[in-house]
Write an enzyme that holds these catalytic residues in place. Structure first.
Site, PDB file in Angstrom:
ATOM      1  CG  HIS A 157      70.486  16.313  54.857  1.00 16.55           C
ATOM      2  ND1 HIS A 157      69.964  16.106  56.116  1.00 16.55           N
ATOM      3  CD2 HIS A 157      69.445  16.752  54.118  1.00 16.55           C
ATOM      4  CE1 HIS A 157      68.684  16.420  56.130  1.00 16.55           C
ATOM      5  NE2 HIS A 157      68.342  16.816  54.923  1.00 16.55           N
ATOM      6  CB  CYS A 186      64.654  12.055  54.128  1.00 12.01           C
ATOM      7  SG  CYS A 186      63.408  13.332  53.943  1.00 12.01           S
ATOM      8  CG  HIS A 216      66.729  15.310  50.679  1.00 13.47           C
ATOM      9  ND1 HIS A 216      67.139  14.230  51.443  1.00 13.47           N
ATOM     10  CD2 HIS A 216      66.221  16.211  51.552  1.00 13.47           C
ATOM     11  CE1 HIS A 216      66.862  14.458  52.715  1.00 13.47           C
ATOM     12  NE2 HIS A 216      66.311  15.662  52.819  1.00 13.47           N
ATOM     13  CG  HIS A 244      66.251  20.738  53.153  1.00 14.43           C
ATOM     14  ND1 HIS A 244      64.906  20.509  53.016  1.00 14.43           N
ATOM     15  CD2 HIS A 244      66.790  19.573  53.605  1.00 14.43           C
ATOM     16  CE1 HIS A 244      64.631  19.262  53.375  1.00 14.43           C
ATOM     17  NE2 HIS A 244      65.767  18.671  53.733  1.00 14.43           N
ATOM     18  CG  ASP A 273      75.674  28.905  51.508  1.00 16.77           C
ATOM     19  OD1 ASP A 273      74.580  28.341  51.265  1.00 16.77           O
ATOM     20  OD2 ASP A 273      76.072  29.897  50.872  1.00 16.77           O
ATOM     21  CG  HIS A 274      76.107  26.585  47.872  1.00 15.40           C
ATOM     22  ND1 HIS A 274      75.685  27.783  48.434  1.00 15.40           N
ATOM     23  CD2 HIS A 274      75.382  26.417  46.737  1.00 15.40           C
ATOM     24  CE1 HIS A 274      74.758  28.318  47.661  1.00 15.40           C
ATOM     25  NE2 HIS A 274      74.545  27.513  46.629  1.00 15.40           N
ATOM     26  CD  GLU A 305      63.962  19.666  57.074  1.00 14.56           C
ATOM     27  OE1 GLU A 305      64.946  18.946  57.272  1.00 14.56           O
ATOM     28  OE2 GLU A 305      62.803  19.319  57.311  1.00 14.56           O
TER      29      GLU A 305
END
Length: 188
Positions: free
Chosen positions: A41, A60, A66, A68, A106-107, A152
């Site tokens: 994100h 950010c 970037h 997580h 996810d992904h 996170e």
């Protein structure tokens, strides 16, 4: 004026004197399940200028975003069913979490692939609200959902319990609408 509340087997009456009557003694147990997902994100608010976004979100706000490896802990809380010995069947919780967390997140690039974040800043705080709302809509007994905790990073954790504030009163989100979004950074 006398107000009475029934809370999990306990009657609380509030007036000039506080009276507590225990109707039954039923143990309350918390069940916690862990799930992980990876997502990217970029923190950026359309309500801020480029300079304000840079000052607010720092690294950010990187134009390339970037990512997580998020850890999500979902807590279910309730009375143990005397027939099954469970608050909730763990296989049901696994199914709800897969549908509410893994499939949509996810992904994925949260800002580009998840419609909810089209107009909502993809902070971990807002991610916790998104997951809460998705779980509530999936669960057959949404009143058992107690907490969504997102790790996170090793240092940054967010906890959401479905609460909102309205006119200085603390309310359950089950009864009120989200009144807005807080802006925060997920940097160290």
């Amino acid at each position: 004026m006398l107000l009475s509340f029934i809370l999990t087997g306990v009657i609380l009456s509030c007036g000039q004197n506080l009276r507590v009557n225990v109707m039954t003694s039923m143990p309350i147990v918390s069940l916690i399940r862990r799930e992980t997902f990876s997502a990217s994100h970029r923190l950026s608010s359309p309500h801020l200028t480029d300079k304000e976004n840079e000052e607010t979100y720092g690294k950010c706000y990187n134009p390339n975003g970037h990512g997580h490896n998020y850890v999500v802990l979902v807590t279910i809380r309730g009375v143990v069913d005397p027939k099954t010995g469970m608050v909730m069947n763990i296989h049901e919780l696994k199914k709800y979490m897969h549908s509410a967390i893994t499939l949509p997140l996810d992904h994925k690039n949260l800002d580009k692939d998840v419609p909810y974040f089209k107009n909502v800043v993809s902070t971990t705080e807002n991610l916790a609200i998104f997951i809460w709302d998705r779980l509530q809509s999936e669960m057959s007994k949404p009143e058992l959902l107690h907490e969504v905790k997102i790790l996170e990073t090793e240092k940054n954790h967010v906890v959401y319990r479905g609460e909102t504030t309205t006119n200085n009163f603390r309310c359950s989100r089950k009864l009120t609408q989200n009144m807005g979004n807080n802006i925060s950074s997920d940097s160290d």
